[in-house]
Scaffold this active site. Structure first.
Site, PDB file in Angstrom:
ATOM      1  N   ASN A   1      57.638  49.319  43.957  1.00 26.57           N
ATOM      2  CA  ASN A   1      58.568  48.213  44.166  1.00 26.57           C
ATOM      3  C   ASN A   1      59.980  48.574  43.742  1.00 26.57           C
ATOM      4  O   ASN A   1      60.162  49.523  43.002  1.00 26.57           O
ATOM      5  CB  ASN A   1      58.094  46.987  43.362  1.00 26.57           C
ATOM      6  CG  ASN A   1      57.108  46.168  44.169  1.00 26.57           C
ATOM      7  OD1 ASN A   1      57.333  45.895  45.326  1.00 26.57           O
ATOM      8  ND2 ASN A   1      55.999  45.785  43.537  1.00 26.57           N
TER       9      ASN A   1
ATOM     10  N   HIS B   1      56.188  40.407  49.937  1.00 24.37           N
ATOM     11  CA  HIS B   1      55.991  39.377  48.901  1.00 24.37           C
ATOM     12  C   HIS B   1      56.307  37.970  49.412  1.00 24.37           C
ATOM     13  O   HIS B   1      56.267  37.018  48.635  1.00 24.37           O
ATOM     14  CB  HIS B   1      56.808  39.654  47.629  1.00 24.37           C
ATOM     15  CG  HIS B   1      56.392  40.909  46.937  1.00 24.37           C
ATOM     16  ND1 HIS B   1      57.131  41.485  45.935  1.00 24.37           N
ATOM     17  CD2 HIS B   1      55.318  41.707  47.099  1.00 24.37           C
ATOM     18  CE1 HIS B   1      56.529  42.592  45.522  1.00 24.37           C
ATOM     19  NE2 HIS B   1      55.418  42.751  46.212  1.00 24.37           N
TER      20      HIS B   1
ATOM     21  N   ASP C   1      51.251  37.959  47.500  1.00 27.52           N
ATOM     22  CA  ASP C   1      52.250  37.741  46.460  1.00 27.52           C
ATOM     23  C   ASP C   1      53.129  36.523  46.725  1.00 27.52           C
ATOM     24  O   ASP C   1      53.751  35.997  45.802  1.00 27.52           O
ATOM     25  CB  ASP C   1      53.111  38.993  46.309  1.00 27.52           C
ATOM     26  CG  ASP C   1      52.265  40.207  45.946  1.00 27.52           C
ATOM     27  OD1 ASP C   1      51.579  40.141  44.915  1.00 27.52           O
ATOM     28  OD2 ASP C   1      52.270  41.180  46.694  1.00 27.52           O
TER      29      ASP C   1
ATOM     30  N   CYS D   1      52.317  47.607  50.674  1.00 29.93           N
ATOM     31  CA  CYS D   1      51.958  46.668  49.616  1.00 29.93           C
ATOM     32  C   CYS D   1      50.515  46.266  49.921  1.00 29.93           C
ATOM     33  O   CYS D   1      50.013  46.514  51.016  1.00 29.93           O
ATOM     34  CB  CYS D   1      52.885  45.457  49.709  1.00 29.93           C
ATOM     35  SG  CYS D   1      52.728  44.283  48.351  1.00 29.93           S
ATOM     36  N   HIS D   2      49.830  45.653  48.967  1.00 32.05           N
ATOM     37  CA  HIS D   2      48.456  45.228  49.289  1.00 32.05           C
ATOM     38  C   HIS D   2      48.295  43.712  49.209  1.00 32.05           C
ATOM     39  O   HIS D   2      47.191  43.205  49.271  1.00 32.05           O
ATOM     40  CB  HIS D   2      47.442  45.928  48.389  1.00 32.05           C
ATOM     41  CG  HIS D   2      47.925  46.097  46.984  1.00 32.05           C
ATOM     42  ND1 HIS D   2      47.797  47.259  46.273  1.00 32.05           N
ATOM     43  CD2 HIS D   2      48.578  45.247  46.170  1.00 32.05           C
ATOM     44  CE1 HIS D   2      48.351  47.116  45.087  1.00 32.05           C
ATOM     45  NE2 HIS D   2      48.815  45.913  44.994  1.00 32.05           N
TER      46      HIS D   2
END
Lengths: 460, 460
Positions: B149, B199, B263, B170-171
Site C-alpha cells: 500500500n 479499498h 476494505d 489487493c485481496h
C-alpha cells in the site's frame, strides 16, 4: 442609432438593485425607446420600483417605458432580455437561517453557497429553473442575465437543464480597484485578469500601465501591511466593513501565490472563522462578511437604503434625480444588453459554461471568465491556467460541492444533504460538522421552518 | 509446457506475504525452472525467507530457484516480473503514527490512505518511484506487480511518472465470499463485479447461479441482521475481528443502494468512528479495522505468524511442508504471472490506469476493475457505471485527495499537507480536524519523528 428592446426584470422589488438598473437604463441612449417590464410577487415593492422608474425617466426625459406586472409570463412575453434578481424569501429568511446555524454550532456555514446552505439555495434553484423553463416557452430567443445568487450553482443548473442563453453576473471582481488604491496606483490605469468560479476568482494578471503589480504587492506586505492592519483596528470607521487586503487575504496569497479578489477574499478555510476573535484577527475589526458584527449593520444599512428609495419614490414633491443623481453604476447588466443589441463591443467578466476557457474545468461547469460581447454574442477569452494548488484546494472541491448540491436537488435525496453537511468542506468554510447528531438536528430544524415546507416535501 | 521466468521480490522480508508467494510459486508447474530473487534491506528477515523458499522447493521437489540479495538492482537484473511488497518502516512505525494521531485527537485518521497519513504514504511513494525508475533502467520490459500500500495512490503515481507496466493488487474483493456465506449460498457459485478505486469497491453485480442476490440481501437485512449483530456481540470469539455485514455496511447499502465490499466496508464516514463505543455499534465488538481493540491483537497475531515462519524455516529438523501444507493461497500474483507467461487466460481484479473502463474516472487515474489477462497483456473489462451518488460522495472526493497527496509529494509543499489535514474528508474517515492548532501541532510532531527526518527535509 437606438435599438429599442424589451427587458423583463424578475424580482424587480429588489429596490437597491432596481434603482441602479433604472439609472443605467435611463442613461443609456443606445437603448432609447425600450420597454422594461418590472415583475415581482410583492405588489407593494413592485409599485415603489415602478413609480421610481416612471419618475426617473420622466425627470430625465429618457425614452424608457416602465411596465409592471405580478405575472411572470406576462413580463417574459416578447422579452429580448430577462434579468433575474429574485431572492426567494429575501434577507429575513437568510438571517433566520444564520441564527439556526449558530445555535447548532455552525460558525462558518456560508449562507449562500456550499452544502451548508440548505436554504435559500434550493428554493433559488427552483425559481431559476422555473424562469428558464418559462423563457423556453415564452421568449426562447431572449438572453437571461442571472443576477441573483447562487450564480455558480444556479447558472450551471439552468444551462444544463434548459437551452436558455444564460449569463451569470456578479460585481465581486471590482475588488481589484480597492487593492489598486491601497497599493497607491490609479485603478483606472490597472489591467487585470481574474478567472475562477463565481466568488472564487484569482488575479492571474495584475498590471499598472503594463507593469506587473505583484512586486508592489510583495513590497506592500513587507513594509506597509502591519501598519495598515493596526490602523484598521484603531480606526474601524475609517474603513469599510470588509478588508480586501486582510491577513486572511495575505495568508491566502502566501499559500497560493496569487491574490484572491472580491468575494474570494471572504474565504480561505473554516479555521479563519472559528469564532469572532479569530475572524477579527483574519478579516479585520468587523470579523468580515457574515460575522455577527458585520451582518446586522449591513442588513440594517440595506433596510435604510430600501426605506429611502421608497420614501423618495412616493414623495412626488421630491425630485428623484436630486436624491439619486444620474450617474451610471458599475454594474454590467445594461452594458451587456447594449453590447448584445448595438454596435458597442465590450469586454466583461461573466459566468458562463466553461467550454474550455479555463483548463481543468469541465465544459458544462460555469466559470467566471473575461469575454468579449457584441451583437454576435459572447466570445470567451481563454485564460491562462490557475496554479494546480488552487485547482486542487479551491476550484475542484467547490465543483464537487456544486455537483453534490445539484444531484441532491435533482433527486430530492435528503440523505445527500445530511452527507454533505457531514463531509463537505469548501474554501468558503463548509460545514465542519463536529458530530452526526449536530448535522441531523440542524437539518431537521431547518426543514421544519414554516417557509421551508415545500423544501421539506421535495427532500423526502 | 513450462516457461521459466525471473521474478524479483522487493521487500521479500514480509514473511507472511512471502510464505504465500513461495507456496504458490512452488505449486505452479507452469513456472517450473523459474528463478526468484528475494530482495530486502533487512538481512536477517531476508535469510529467513530465503531458507524457507529453498526448503519448501526442496521438500516439494519443485523446480524453483531462490536467490537472495540486499541489492535491489541486482534483484531486478533480467527480471521478467517484479513484485513490490515493501512497507517502509514496517508496522511498528504505523503503530507509532497511530498513537500520535490519537494523542492529537484524530480518532478516525486512516493509517495508510488519505491526507492524514503523512507517513508512511510518502516514504512509500519514494520507494515505489525508486523501484519503477530502477526498472526502467535495468528491466524496462518487466511487469511490476505492486502489492504494498497505498496501491491506489502509488500505482497512479508510478504509472504517470514512469513508463513501467504496473498492476496493483489487493485481496479485499474476496470479501464477497464472506457475504455469500452469510446469505447461505456457496461462494464458489457466486458471480460478482465490484469496480471502484482500491479499498473503495462496490458490488454492482452479485449473483448466485445467475440469479440476482440483492433480494436475498434485502431479506437478510429485514429478517436476520439484528439477530446476527446480537450474536456477534454476545459471542465475539465465534467471528473474525471484522464484520463484512456490519451496521455500517448496511447503512452504506441504504445510502448508496449497493454493498461496499472488502476494505470498503471499513469506511463510510468519520461519524462511524468518533469513539470506541460508536465504532463498536457500527463495526461490531472489536470496533472494526484500526480501532484500539482491533489493531493491537491483529499486530500481535501478525508478529506470532512471523515468529512461527522464522521458527519453522530455521529448524531443519521440522518439515516445512508439514507446518505450511502445500495448498495454494487465493492471492493473484502468481496466477497473473502465469497468465502473462503461459497459455492460461484468466480474469482478475486489478488496479490499473482507468483508460475508460469506469465512467467518470480520468484515464490516468488507477481504478480497480476486472480484466482478462493473457500472454497479450491486460485487457480491461469495461464495467457499468457506479451510481452518481457513489461517484460524488466516495469516488470523486477520494480522487481529489489522491491528486492533492501526489501534488504535495511532487512539489514538497508542506502547506499542502497542513491544508489537507484541515480540509480533506474522505470516505475512510479523513482528518476531521477541530482546530488549526490541532492540525499544525500534529504535523509538527509527525515531522519531528526520527524516522521521518528525510520526509521533513522533503517537505520544506
Amino acid at each position: 442609432m437606438a435599438h429599442p428592446v424589451k427587458i423583463a426584470v424578475v424580482g424587480a422589488g429588489s429596490a437597491v438593485f432596481s434603482l441602479g438598473l433604472v439609472k443605467d437604463l435611463c442613461l443609456t441612449t443606445n437603448l432609447a425607446g425600450s420597454t422594461v417590464s418590472l415583475m415581482d410577487i410583492d405588489k407593494d415593492r413592485l409599485d415603489v420600483i415602478h413609480k421610481l422608474g416612471e419618475r426617473y425617466a420622466g425627470e430625465l426625459k429618457a425614452n424608457v417605458t416602465f411596465e409592471k406586472t405580478m405575472n411572470r409570463r406576462e413580463a417574459l412575453t416578447d422579452a429580448d432580455f430577462v434579468i433575474n434578481t429574485a431572492l426567494v424569501g429575501g434577507h429575513d429568511q437568510l438571517g433566520e437561517m444564520r441564527q439556526i446555524a449558530q445555535k447548532h454550532d455552525y460558525a462558518s456555514l456560508h449562507p449562500l453557497t456550499g452544502m451548508g446552505s440548505i436554504t435559500p439555495a434550493f428554493p433559488q434553484f427552483k425559481l431559476m429553473l422555473d424562469v428558464a423553463h418559462d423563457m423556453m416557452e415564452v421568449c426562447p430567443e431572449a438572453w437571461l442575465i442571472q443576477s441573483g445568487n447562487p450564480v455558480f450553482e444556479g447558472t450551471t443548473l439552468m444551462s444544463r437543464q434548459t437551452k436558455v442563453k444564460v449569463i451569470g453576473l456578479c460585481h465581486g471582481h471590482y475588488g481589484y480597484r480597492v487593492v489598486a488604491r491601497l497599493l497607491g496606483v490609479n485603478p483606472d490605469e490597472v489591467s487585470w485578469v481574474a478567472p475562477g468560479l463565481n466568488h472564487l476568482i484569482w488575479l492571474t494578471d495584475f498590471r499598472y500601465k503594463g507593469e506587473d503589480l505583484y512586486p508592489l504587492v510583495d513590497d506592500w506586505i513587507a513594509t506597509k501591511s502591519e501598519a495598515y492592519w493596526r490602523d484598521r483596528e484603531a480606526n474601524p470607521d475609517k474603513y469599510g466593513p470588509e478588508d480586501y487586503m486582510s491577513r486572511a487575504v495575505i495568508d491566502q496569497y502566501r499559500r497560493f501565490g496569487l491574490l484572491p479578489v472580491g468575494d474570494a477574499t471572504r474565504g480561505g478555510g473554516w479555521w479563519y472563522k472559528t469564532d469572532l476573535a479569530t475572524r477579527q484577527y483574519w478579516y479585520g475589526p468587523t470579523g468580515g462578511f457574515g460575522s455577527e458584527l458585520e451582518a446586522p449593520p449591513r442588513l440594517a444599512r440595506l433596510a435604510r437604503q430600501v426605506a429611502r428609495i421608497r420614501e423618495v419614490a412616493c414623495d412626488e414633491s421630491h425630485p428623484v434625480l436630486e436624491a439619486f443623481p444620474p450617474v451610471k453604476t458599475s454594474e454590467q447588466q445594461v452594458l451587456i444588453i447594449d453590447a448584445l443589441t448595438n454596435d458597442v463591443t465590450g469586454q466583461f467578466q461573466i459566468n458562463v459554461p466553461n467550454q474550455g476557457a479555463l483548463l481543468g474545468v469541465p465544459d458544462d461547469v460555469v466559470t467566471e471568465i473575461p469575454a468579449i460581447i457584441d451583437k454576435g454574442g459572447i466570445h470567451r477569452i481563454h485564460v491562462k491556467p490557475l496554479p494546480k494548488k488552487i485547482m486542487l484546494e479551491v476550484i475542484q472541491p467547490h465543483i464537487l460541492a456544486m455537483e453534490w448540491m445539484l444531484e441532491a436537488y435533482l433527486t430530492g435525496d435528503r440523505r445527500m444533504l445530511l452527507d454533505g453537511l457531514l463531509m463537505l468542506n469548501t474554501y468558503h468554510g463548509g460545514a465542519q460538522t463536529k458530530s452526526y447528531k449536530q448535522a441531523a438536528e440542524f437539518l431537521d430544524e431547518v426543514m421544519a421552518l414554516p417557509f421551508n415546507r415545500e423544501l421539506a416535501q421535495h427532500f423526502k
